[in-house]
Scaffold this active site. Structure first.
Site, short mmCIF file in Angstrom:
data_model
loop_
_atom_site.label_atom_id
_atom_site.label_comp_id
_atom_site.label_asym_id
_atom_site.label_seq_id
_atom_site.Cartn_x
_atom_site.Cartn_y
_atom_site.Cartn_z
CG ASP A 188 -14.46 13.31 0.16
OD1 ASP A 188 -13.45 12.60 0.25
OD2 ASP A 188 -15.14 13.39 -0.87
CG ASP A 229 -9.78 9.74 -2.65
OD1 ASP A 229 -9.80 10.96 -2.44
OD2 ASP A 229 -10.79 9.08 -2.91
CB CYS A 262 -44.16 14.38 -0.63
SG CYS A 262 -43.10 14.54 0.80
CB CYS A 307 -41.98 16.20 3.74
SG CYS A 307 -41.72 17.50 2.52
CB CYS A 313 -44.91 18.30 0.13
SG CYS A 313 -43.31 18.15 -0.68
#
Ligand code: ZN
Length: 534
Positions: free
Chosen positions: A87, A122, A276, A278, A281
């Protein structure tokens, strides 16, 4: 550079190839990496999440790591060999009002440190009012021109260049900005989205911004959405045509004790369980997570948040492959009233829905599930109905006779052959209207599952559709078989009554036997009796 592999409505799976030969599959989620302090290293993301791409900030690198970046390249300083997007520093403009760099300096650094995808400097609109928004658009466009001139002077490009689309919540400014950029020959487009919209759950506004940008730039090149980091919106933004999105939310949320799920956010102190499995977890429970030292806890939640984000991207991709993206967003719309509102509003946008209809899948590997009136508004349902009417039923009857059978009726070949062959057979009581026998086992008619309640609560609409189709077909007489089920009985009675009101001769039958006993009489009219006994 960008190849579309699979499509479902406006959502697509694509292959993005950068100038360096690196590639990534879209829809693509790019976690934000702080180049100075990698709280969760990009290499960890690659190893554990299969991350193909990350995004970092060229302005921070310019200010703090310039020499290192020029020596080792951006991939060297991140220790990541996947796709790196940079960015430009626009975010810092938003935060501090200005940056100490010119568009040329930022562009040169991105080219020199070999970013895979670069963004010109920008001037983000944020949530500005109209006048400031217009200024930010004009300033951004001037910067883009300066960047392109600079790149032209330099010669061959190493980066793909993404044009940042500004305009904030002012849709006409977005269209204007994106339209100008389309003429400038960029490789990708990247919509600047005010983070407060997402934080404030203003999804309807966000979705409209995406539509405005997508319509203005067309569908050929990838569209990136800045700052879209919550998994609950991934299916929606992809369904609106977004191919890539980035965010630091996984970490910002974690720092704030917010645990992401694919349907919302839960404050860690309110968690009794970790819903969860994952790797984070499944090793600890909620109590352990809450008692961890802060830095360790933030890291654990951030990792969990990343897992959830990546998992949802995979789910979205599978839905695209299965032609079920619209079904997924219909389910996800119920995650939060604001999402529901946003969903309803986009489905009321006639131009958008028309475009979705044009891109509705014509076949699918898996069944379609319809639930309620929201499902009936799905582009696939609308397009199937329209094709039925226009391509199949219109003019089909030409003054002849039709046998209307309830949708649940099992018509054996043996029975079918005994029926008068000049009789057109149609099935009533389906969410699509009247289905001719020849189409009964084709997509999507035979693959559609729905509860009886769908017919009950949308009887009027479904009746109107069936009537419209029947009258367009132009039959002069209908034989209609009374069904066994209560719901279809009501449908049948209303249909018969309304057809009579419209001047159609209707005969209601208790069973098919009655019709077969007439067959002798019709058989002679139908002519060739033997051809029915093949
Ligand atoms: Zn987890």
């Amino acid at each position: 550079m960008f190849e579309i592999i699979a499509e479902d409505h406006l959502g697509r799976i694509g292959r993005l190839r950068t100038a360096s030969g690196r590639a990534a599959e879209t829809p693509l989620f790019l976690p934000v990496i702080n180049p100075v302090a990698q709280d969760i290293p990009a290499s960890w993301m690659k190893e554990n999440l299969g991350a193909e791409a990350v995004i970092t900030n060229a302005y921070i690198i310019l200010r703090r790591l310039r020499d290192d970046a020029l020596r080792r390249g951006v991939h060297g300083i991140l220790n990541f060999d996947g796709v790196v997007m940079t960015d430009s520093g626009g975010y810092q403009v938003l935060e501090y009002g200005w940056v100490e760099a010119s568009p040329e300096e930022i562009a040169e650094l991105q080219e020199e440190m070999r970013s895979d995808i670069a963004v010109p400097l920008d001037v983000p609109t944020g949530l500005s009012g109209r006048e400031k928004a217009r200024e930010s658009v004009e300033m951004t466009l001037r910067n883009l021109e300066a960047t392109l001139e600079f790149l032209a002077r330099r010669g061959a490009r190493r980066c793909l260049w993404a044009a940042p689309i500004q305009g904030g919540i002012h849709l006409d400014l977005i269209s204007y900005c994106a339209g100008r950029e389309k003429e400038m020959n960029f490789d990708l487009y990247a919509l600047g989205s005010p983070t407060p919209l997402m934080e404030g759950y203003k999804f309807d506004k966000l979705f409209r911004m995406i539509c405005a940008a997508r319509f203005a730039v067309g569908f050929g090149k990838p569209l990136h959405l800045f700052g879209a980091g919550h998994p609950m919106i991934f299916p929606f933004i992809v369904a609106l045509g977004v191919d890539m999105f980035d965010s630091a939310s996984y970490y910002l949320y974690a720092r704030d004790g917010r645990y992401m799920t694919e349907t919302g956010t839960i404050r860690v102190e309110k968690l009794d369980y970790l819903p969860c499995c994952c790797p984070v977890c499944s090793r600890i429970d909620a109590a352990t997570l809450k008692q961890m030292p802060r830095s360790e806890r933030v890291r654990a939640i951030a990792m969990h948040n990343l897992y959830v984000c990546f998992e949802e991207v995979k789910r979205v991709k599978q839905a695209i492959r299965d032609g079920r993206l619209m079904e997924l967003i219909e389910q996800r719309a119920r995650s939060h009233p604001s999402l529901y509102q946003g969903f309803i509003e986009i489905m009321r946008d006639e131009d958008l829905v028309k475009l979705m209809e044009e891109n509705a899948p014509i076949s699918g590997r898996r069944g379609i599930n319809l639930y309620d009136e929201m499902s009936l508004g799905r582009p696939l349902v609308r397009v199937a109905r329209r094709r039925l009417l226009e391509n199949c039923l219109a003019g089909r009857g030409s003054g002849g006779e039709a046998l209307l059978l309830p949708e649940t009726f099992k018509l054996s070949l043996e029975k079918a052959l005994k029926l008068p062959k000049n009789l057109d057979i149609l099935f009533y009581g389906s969410p699509y209207g009247l289905i001719p026998l020849g189409l009964r086992y084709t997509y999507p008619f035979s693959q559609t599952n729905y509860p009886r309640a769908l017919l009950d609560s949308n009887l009027e609409e479904l009746l109107a559709e069936a009537l419209k189709q029947f009258m367009a077909a132009g039959y002069k007489r209908a034989y209609i078989l009374k069904p066994e089920t209560r719901t279809l009985k009501k449908f049948e009675e209303e249909l018969a009554k309304k057809l009579r009101d419209l001047g159609v001769a209707v005969e209601e039958l208790g069973d098919l036997g009655e019709l077969m006993s007439y067959a002798g009489g019709w058989g002679s009219a139908a002519g060739d009796e033997s051809s029915r006994n093949v």
